[in-house]
Design a protein around this motif. Structure first.
Motif, short mmCIF file in Angstrom:
data_model
loop_
_atom_site.label_atom_id
_atom_site.label_comp_id
_atom_site.label_asym_id
_atom_site.label_seq_id
_atom_site.Cartn_x
_atom_site.Cartn_y
_atom_site.Cartn_z
N PRO A 357 -0.66 -2.44 -5.45
CA PRO A 357 -0.39 -3.02 -4.14
C PRO A 357 1.09 -3.07 -3.81
CG PRO A 357 -2.10 -4.28 -5.25
CD PRO A 357 -1.56 -3.30 -6.26
N ALA A 358 1.92 -3.38 -4.81
CA ALA A 358 3.36 -3.42 -4.59
C ALA A 358 3.92 -2.03 -4.29
CB ALA A 358 4.08 -4.04 -5.79
N VAL A 359 3.44 -1.04 -5.04
CA VAL A 359 3.89 0.35 -4.83
C VAL A 359 3.51 0.81 -3.43
CG1 VAL A 359 3.50 2.74 -5.52
CG2 VAL A 359 3.93 1.00 -7.27
N ASN A 360 2.26 0.59 -3.05
CA ASN A 360 1.81 1.06 -1.74
C ASN A 360 2.47 0.31 -0.59
OD1 ASN A 360 0.02 3.22 -2.37
ND2 ASN A 360 -1.47 1.75 -3.12
N ALA A 361 2.75 -0.96 -0.82
CA ALA A 361 3.48 -1.71 0.21
C ALA A 361 4.88 -1.13 0.39
CB ALA A 361 3.55 -3.19 -0.16
N ALA A 362 5.53 -0.80 -0.72
CA ALA A 362 6.88 -0.25 -0.65
C ALA A 362 6.87 1.14 0.00
CB ALA A 362 7.49 -0.15 -2.04
N ILE A 363 5.86 1.95 -0.34
CA ILE A 363 5.76 3.28 0.27
C ILE A 363 5.55 3.15 1.78
CG2 ILE A 363 4.30 5.34 0.44
CD1 ILE A 363 3.79 5.05 -2.57
N GLY A 364 4.70 2.21 2.18
CA GLY A 364 4.46 2.00 3.60
C GLY A 364 5.71 1.54 4.34
N THR A 365 6.49 0.70 3.69
CA THR A 365 7.71 0.20 4.31
C THR A 365 8.73 1.31 4.47
OG1 THR A 365 7.35 -2.00 3.38
CG2 THR A 365 9.59 -1.48 4.07
N ARG A 366 8.85 2.15 3.44
CA ARG A 366 9.85 3.21 3.47
C ARG A 366 9.48 4.35 4.38
NH1 ARG A 366 11.31 3.25 -3.08
NH2 ARG A 366 11.77 1.04 -3.21
#
Length: 366
Positions: A357-366
């Protein structure tokens, strides 16, 4: 980004076969309950440490004990059996699993497996290429088949024995139309095989024991293959395996994941390093092809190939790895021996519930 699971698996001596088979099944069942997308299981005939002899047989025991996870051979070694058997057994498995089947394929790399089958002197890569052509041709054609490809040792026909009224002379087709997903493991830098995967619409899975800089060479070659076939490559089809251990405590993460003499991660890479050194493939671990062999120590390998830490730290390491390789569709978590079952289970839980979830949240933000 999806989360997958892959296990060779590799167990230390001294454990019973029944015990390790049960543990390997438990890991896939846990992955299913945690929402992992798929589970790839490897196979070898003559390795006491990697002791699953048939990935398809092993996975069949998991069909009724899992609900959503896709069950994948990781891999079916195509030099080990006639492609008609692979096509027929895989088709039946696909029906048994309700379409949750992925066919992972490779030539079969273990020399002792080849020797015991009497094919040590054969070109197993060539057998692989011929076999996969026959498997896909069987699924695409109708009886009596008449598959006799130029230069291919495997001719397939039921012309002289087919009787459609009796229902004989007919090979089964998979449940998935036109066929199950086919995945090939990529284990070499700048692999040319991945170009052929793109041309045939197979999907690549980059091995967990390759440095990020070599993994990054796979995608351009896959794109080249897709373009040669007049198609566009989709990063969602690219899987990358990594060796990961996640813990709530950073000291536990470092000890169990790397430093402790009893660490399953240390054992795994000790075995891999010894095997690769013996068969002359130490270059897989090198950051430069001219790097001296004596620099490739166990600690060198562990420092570069094991991602370990708390959920926050592991998420950041995965994002840094992604920055090196480029975007990909699935991170495949490598499963090892459960030296400490509590820690092994907790790592998978943290991976699914916190890291991704943290990885995908960061990918979505970037």
């Amino acid at each position: 980004m999806r989360l997958g699971y892959f296990s060779m698996p590799l167990h230390p001596l001294g454990r019973t076969w029944r015990e390790t088979l049960t543990e390997d099944r438990d890991a896939v069942i846990l992955a299913d309950r945690l929402g992992f997308h798929d589970a790839f299981i490897g196979e070898h005939l003559t390795d006491r440490h990697e002791n699953i002899t048939s990935s398809l047989l092993f996975l069949a025991t998991l069909i009724s004990d899992t609900e959503q996870i896709r069950l994948a051979t990781g891999t079916t070694n195509l030099s080990h059996q006639h492609p008609v058997l692979v096509a027929a057994h895989s088709a039946m498995f696909d029906h048994l699993a309700g379409g949750r089947f992925i066919l992972g394929v490779s030539p079969g790399a273990l020399p002792s497996d080849a020797e015991v089958l009497g094919i040590l002197a054969e070109d197993r890569n060539q057998i692989f290429a011929e076999a996969i052509d026959v498997i896909t041709a069987i699924w695409e054609s109708e009886p009596p088949y008449g598959i006799d490809l130029p230069g291919n040792r495997f001719a397939v026909t039921t012309e002289s024995t087919m009787d459609l009224e009796l229902g004989v002379g007919v090979l089964p087709k998979p449940l998935q139309v036109p066929r199950p997903e086919i995945v090939g493991t990529v284990v070499a830098p700048y692999s040319k095989g991945v170009i052929a995967m793109g041309q045939r619409d197979f999907h690549p899975l980059s091995a967990n024991f390759l440095l990020g800089q070599w993994v990054a060479t796979h995608w351009p070659n896959y794109v080249q293959g897709k373009e040669a076939a007049g198609a566009s490559a989709d990063v969602a089809d690219w899987r990358i395996a990594r060796t990961i251990f996640v813990a709530d405590d950073p000291k536990v993460a470092e000890s169990y994941g790397r430093a402790d003499v009893g660490s399953p991660y240390r054992f795994y890479y000790s075995q891999m390093l010894t095997k690769m050194r013996k068969i002359g493939r130490l270059g897989l671990f090198k950051s430069d092809r001219d790097q001296p062999d004596d620099e490739i120590t166990l600690d060198y390998v562990l420092d570069r190939l094991v991602i370990t830490g708390t959920p926050e730290s592991v998420a950041e390491q995965i994002l840094a790895f992604r920055a090196e390789t480029g975007d990909f569709g699935e991170l495949v978590y490598a499963g090892l021996d459960w030296v400490e079952p509590r820690l092994a289970r907790r790592s998978m839980e943290l991976m699914a519930q916190k890291v991704m979830p943290a990885v995908n949240a960061a990918i979505g933000t970037r």
